[in-house]
Design a protein around this motif. Structure first.
Motif, PDB file in Angstrom:
ATOM      1  N   THR A 183       0.848  -1.189   0.000  1.00 57.18           N
ATOM      2  CA  THR A 183       0.000   0.000   0.000  1.00 57.18           C
ATOM      3  C   THR A 183       0.884   1.239   0.000  1.00 57.18           C
ATOM      4  O   THR A 183       2.060   1.191   0.371  1.00 57.18           O
ATOM      5  CB  THR A 183      -0.920   0.025   1.240  1.00 57.18           C
ATOM      6  N   ALA A 184       0.299   2.357  -0.410  1.00 58.26           N
ATOM      7  CA  ALA A 184       1.042   3.618  -0.447  1.00 58.26           C
ATOM      8  C   ALA A 184       1.628   3.923   0.931  1.00 58.26           C
ATOM      9  O   ALA A 184       0.959   3.775   1.957  1.00 58.26           O
ATOM     10  CB  ALA A 184       0.128   4.750  -0.900  1.00 58.26           C
ATOM     11  N   GLY A 185       2.881   4.317   0.948  1.00 63.93           N
ATOM     12  CA  GLY A 185       3.561   4.643   2.191  1.00 63.93           C
ATOM     13  C   GLY A 185       4.429   3.538   2.752  1.00 63.93           C
ATOM     14  O   GLY A 185       5.236   3.779   3.660  1.00 63.93           O
ATOM     15  N   ASP A 186       4.285   2.299   2.234  1.00 66.37           N
ATOM     16  CA  ASP A 186       5.126   1.193   2.713  1.00 66.37           C
ATOM     17  C   ASP A 186       6.589   1.488   2.408  1.00 66.37           C
ATOM     18  O   ASP A 186       6.932   1.966   1.313  1.00 66.37           O
ATOM     19  CB  ASP A 186       4.736  -0.114   2.029  1.00 66.37           C
ATOM     20  N   ARG A 187       7.473   1.190   3.366  1.00 68.68           N
ATOM     21  CA  ARG A 187       8.910   1.333   3.159  1.00 68.68           C
ATOM     22  C   ARG A 187       9.436   0.050   2.531  1.00 68.68           C
ATOM     23  O   ARG A 187       9.294  -1.035   3.110  1.00 68.68           O
ATOM     24  CB  ARG A 187       9.623   1.614   4.482  1.00 68.68           C
ATOM     25  N   VAL A 188      10.024   0.170   1.347  1.00 74.69           N
ATOM     26  CA  VAL A 188      10.408  -1.007   0.586  1.00 74.69           C
ATOM     27  C   VAL A 188      11.797  -0.819  -0.018  1.00 74.69           C
ATOM     28  O   VAL A 188      12.321   0.296  -0.115  1.00 74.69           O
ATOM     29  CB  VAL A 188       9.403  -1.299  -0.549  1.00 74.69           C
ATOM     30  N   CYS A 189      12.367  -1.938  -0.437  1.00 74.62           N
ATOM     31  CA  CYS A 189      13.554  -1.923  -1.281  1.00 74.62           C
ATOM     32  C   CYS A 189      13.321  -2.957  -2.371  1.00 74.62           C
ATOM     33  O   CYS A 189      12.478  -3.850  -2.226  1.00 74.62           O
ATOM     34  CB  CYS A 189      14.823  -2.207  -0.489  1.00 74.62           C
ATOM     35  N   SER A 190      14.069  -2.839  -3.463  1.00 74.53           N
ATOM     36  CA  SER A 190      13.773  -3.736  -4.581  1.00 74.53           C
ATOM     37  C   SER A 190      14.911  -3.779  -5.577  1.00 74.53           C
ATOM     38  O   SER A 190      15.603  -2.788  -5.811  1.00 74.53           O
ATOM     39  CB  SER A 190      12.496  -3.289  -5.296  1.00 74.53           C
ATOM     40  N   LEU A 191      15.064  -4.937  -6.184  1.00 77.39           N
ATOM     41  CA  LEU A 191      15.821  -5.059  -7.414  1.00 77.39           C
ATOM     42  C   LEU A 191      15.000  -4.421  -8.529  1.00 77.39           C
ATOM     43  O   LEU A 191      13.776  -4.570  -8.574  1.00 77.39           O
ATOM     44  CB  LEU A 191      16.043  -6.537  -7.727  1.00 77.39           C
ATOM     45  N   VAL A 192      15.654  -3.677  -9.412  1.00 79.68           N
ATOM     46  CA  VAL A 192      14.964  -3.091 -10.558  1.00 79.68           C
ATOM     47  C   VAL A 192      15.735  -3.447 -11.826  1.00 79.68           C
ATOM     48  O   VAL A 192      16.934  -3.725 -11.780  1.00 79.68           O
ATOM     49  CB  VAL A 192      14.800  -1.562 -10.428  1.00 79.68           C
ATOM     50  N   ASN A 193      15.044  -3.425 -12.946  1.00 76.92           N
ATOM     51  CA  ASN A 193      15.648  -3.819 -14.213  1.00 76.92           C
ATOM     52  C   ASN A 193      16.354  -2.647 -14.892  1.00 76.92           C
ATOM     53  O   ASN A 193      16.803  -2.751 -16.026  1.00 76.92           O
ATOM     54  CB  ASN A 193      14.580  -4.386 -15.153  1.00 76.92           C
ATOM     55  N   GLY A 194      16.443  -1.544 -14.186  1.00 80.45           N
ATOM     56  CA  GLY A 194      16.966  -0.287 -14.704  1.00 80.45           C
ATOM     57  C   GLY A 194      16.104   0.834 -14.158  1.00 80.45           C
ATOM     58  O   GLY A 194      14.996   0.604 -13.653  1.00 80.45           O
ATOM     59  N   GLY A 195      16.613   2.055 -14.224  1.00 81.91           N
ATOM     60  CA  GLY A 195      15.816   3.193 -13.779  1.00 81.91           C
ATOM     61  C   GLY A 195      15.996   3.567 -12.331  1.00 81.91           C
ATOM     62  O   GLY A 195      15.296   4.448 -11.820  1.00 81.91           O
ATOM     63  N   GLY A 196      16.933   2.919 -11.619  1.00 75.30           N
ATOM     64  CA  GLY A 196      17.101   3.196 -10.197  1.00 75.30           C
ATOM     65  C   GLY A 196      17.704   4.548  -9.875  1.00 75.30           C
ATOM     66  O   GLY A 196      17.475   5.085  -8.794  1.00 75.30           O
ATOM     67  N   TYR A 197      18.455   5.136 -10.816  1.00 74.63           N
ATOM     68  CA  TYR A 197      19.062   6.451 -10.596  1.00 74.63           C
ATOM     69  C   TYR A 197      18.044   7.548 -10.918  1.00 74.63           C
ATOM     70  O   TYR A 197      18.289   8.426 -11.740  1.00 74.63           O
ATOM     71  CB  TYR A 197      20.275   6.639 -11.512  1.00 74.63           C
ATOM     72  N   ALA A 198      16.916   7.523 -10.260  1.00 78.67           N
ATOM     73  CA  ALA A 198      15.860   8.498 -10.532  1.00 78.67           C
ATOM     74  C   ALA A 198      15.000   8.660  -9.292  1.00 78.67           C
ATOM     75  O   ALA A 198      15.053   7.847  -8.365  1.00 78.67           O
ATOM     76  CB  ALA A 198      15.005   8.055 -11.718  1.00 78.67           C
ATOM     77  N   GLU A 199      14.193   9.738  -9.274  1.00 77.02           N
ATOM     78  CA  GLU A 199      13.343  10.009  -8.107  1.00 77.02           C
ATOM     79  C   GLU A 199      12.182   9.039  -8.000  1.00 77.02           C
ATOM     80  O   GLU A 199      11.656   8.819  -6.908  1.00 77.02           O
ATOM     81  CB  GLU A 199      12.823  11.440  -8.177  1.00 77.02           C
ATOM     82  N   PHE A 200      11.770   8.446  -9.128  1.00 79.31           N
ATOM     83  CA  PHE A 200      10.683   7.463  -9.129  1.00 79.31           C
ATOM     84  C   PHE A 200      11.075   6.318 -10.055  1.00 79.31           C
ATOM     85  O   PHE A 200      11.735   6.521 -11.079  1.00 79.31           O
ATOM     86  CB  PHE A 200       9.363   8.077  -9.612  1.00 79.31           C
ATOM     87  N   VAL A 201      10.634   5.105  -9.693  1.00 79.88           N
ATOM     88  CA  VAL A 201      10.876   3.954 -10.551  1.00 79.88           C
ATOM     89  C   VAL A 201       9.690   3.010 -10.439  1.00 79.88           C
ATOM     90  O   VAL A 201       9.111   2.835  -9.357  1.00 79.88           O
ATOM     91  CB  VAL A 201      12.195   3.244 -10.177  1.00 79.88           C
ATOM     92  N   SER A 202       9.313   2.409 -11.574  1.00 79.23           N
ATOM     93  CA  SER A 202       8.243   1.425 -11.598  1.00 79.23           C
ATOM     94  C   SER A 202       8.839   0.033 -11.488  1.00 79.23           C
ATOM     95  O   SER A 202       9.794  -0.310 -12.188  1.00 79.23           O
ATOM     96  CB  SER A 202       7.443   1.548 -12.906  1.00 79.23           C
ATOM     97  N   VAL A 203       8.263  -0.775 -10.584  1.00 76.74           N
ATOM     98  CA  VAL A 203       8.841  -2.083 -10.257  1.00 76.74           C
ATOM     99  C   VAL A 203       7.745  -3.143 -10.265  1.00 76.74           C
ATOM    100  O   VAL A 203       6.618  -2.884  -9.815  1.00 76.74           O
ATOM    101  CB  VAL A 203       9.507  -2.045  -8.857  1.00 76.74           C
TER     102      VAL A 203
END
Length: 323
Positions: free
Chosen positions: A81-101
């Protein structure tokens, strides 16, 4: 949103700069993360230089792991849900303020950890788990040899191998790094500044599993270090992507030489690995057996300096960007 972009071919770390790009679209089954921190990894440097292009459909922006908070959820599974503190592997795009995962790739920020610490966990945890525990088939009571143990991959290998009941032989260059890795939990540390590692490893009985980020001339030496039915798992090529080995030595030891890359794996495979890490590795982190090791945190605007620092090999642990 702001993102770290590349100009002039990316031959130098100075070619990185902060620019404006559209926010990523959040496809079905995906989550938008507001990124607070992003891990810096050697593949980012290779991508900047043009020798490690993103896979088809992936963001052209660098960055393979992030931490932050859930902004938007486009999934029926109600896992986040919105507000959850998370970490994630991403396929690219991590050097940005937002990323879709892909929502299946998210992991909760472990209890007691900051988002800066969590940002350095996904890529290294999934990489080490897949290669050490699955490809390397490590069993409790066996011995692991890990090279470059001061690195992010190396330090995680030391802690994860110990967490799963193995004896660890580590190699580094320099007395200060050797002391640091010993304090991290390695049973034996070999300083390769002035001598080779083969004789000391053989004197210690050899290795069941070798996790190697070096490649090149280290590969035939790794074979010499193997116990009967030992496994060498290749995860990097710092010393070169070609080598020459004597096949009879590998055959005499019934050895296995294997390796893998994480980024080209399918979304389903990364989801499987994420679930395995959540089940088997996250309890070790929350219990203190594995602890995140931050070498240095850089402001995102200093991404070039962060990559240069990582490339210098001076670090002990993970390098992280902060937005």
């Amino acid at each position: 949103m702001k993102a770290i972009l590349i100009r002039d071919g990316g031959h130098s770390a100075d070619d990185l700069y902060v620019g404006d790009v559209p926010r990523p679209e959040v496809g079905r089954g995906h989550v938008l993360i507001r990124v607070s921190h992003a891990g810096v990894n050697r593949p980012d440097i290779l991508q900047r230089q043009g020798s490690y292009p993103p896979p088809p459909g992936a963001s052209p922006i660098m960055g393979l792991e992030v931490a932050g908070t859930v902004e938007t959820v486009n999934s029926d599974e109600n896992l986040w849900t919105a507000g959850d503190r998370v970490c994630s592997l991403v396929n690219g795009g991590g050097y940005a303020e937002f990323v879709s995962v892909d929502a299946r790739h998210l992991l909760p920020v472990p209890r007691g950890l900051s988002e800066a610490e969590a940002a350095g966990l996904p890529e290294v945890c999934l990489t080490v788990y897949a290669n050490l525990m699955e490809h390397g088939a490590l069993q409790a009571g066996e011995t692991v040899l890990v090279h470059g143990a001061n690195s992010g991959i190396g330090s995680m290998t030391v802690m994860m191998a110990k967490g799963f009941g193995a004896t660890v032989i580590a190699t580094v260059r320099g007395a200060e790094r050797a002391a640091w890795v010993k304090a991290l939990g390695a049973d034996h540390v070999i300083d390769t500044s002035d001598s080779d590692f083969v004789t000391p490893v053989k004197d210690l009985g050899g290795a069941d599993v070798v996790l190697d980020i070096m490649g090149g001339d280290y590969t035939p030496k790794n074979i010499l270090c193997l116990k009967l039915r030992g496994r060498i798992v290749q995860v990097g090529m710092i010393r070169g992507n070609t080598t020459q080995i004597e096949l009879p030595r590998l055959m005499q030891k019934q050895g296995i030489l294997t390796g893998s890359m994480l980024r080209p794996r399918s979304a389903d495979e990364k989801a499987r690995l994420s679930a395995a890490v959540a089940e088997r590795v996250w309890p070790l982190i929350e219990g203190g057996a594995i602890r995140p090791v931050l070498a240095k945190v850089f402001d995102a605007a200093d991404a070039g300096a962060a990559q240069a620092y990582l490339d210098s090999g001076q670090h002990t642990g993970k390098v992280v960007l902060r937005w």
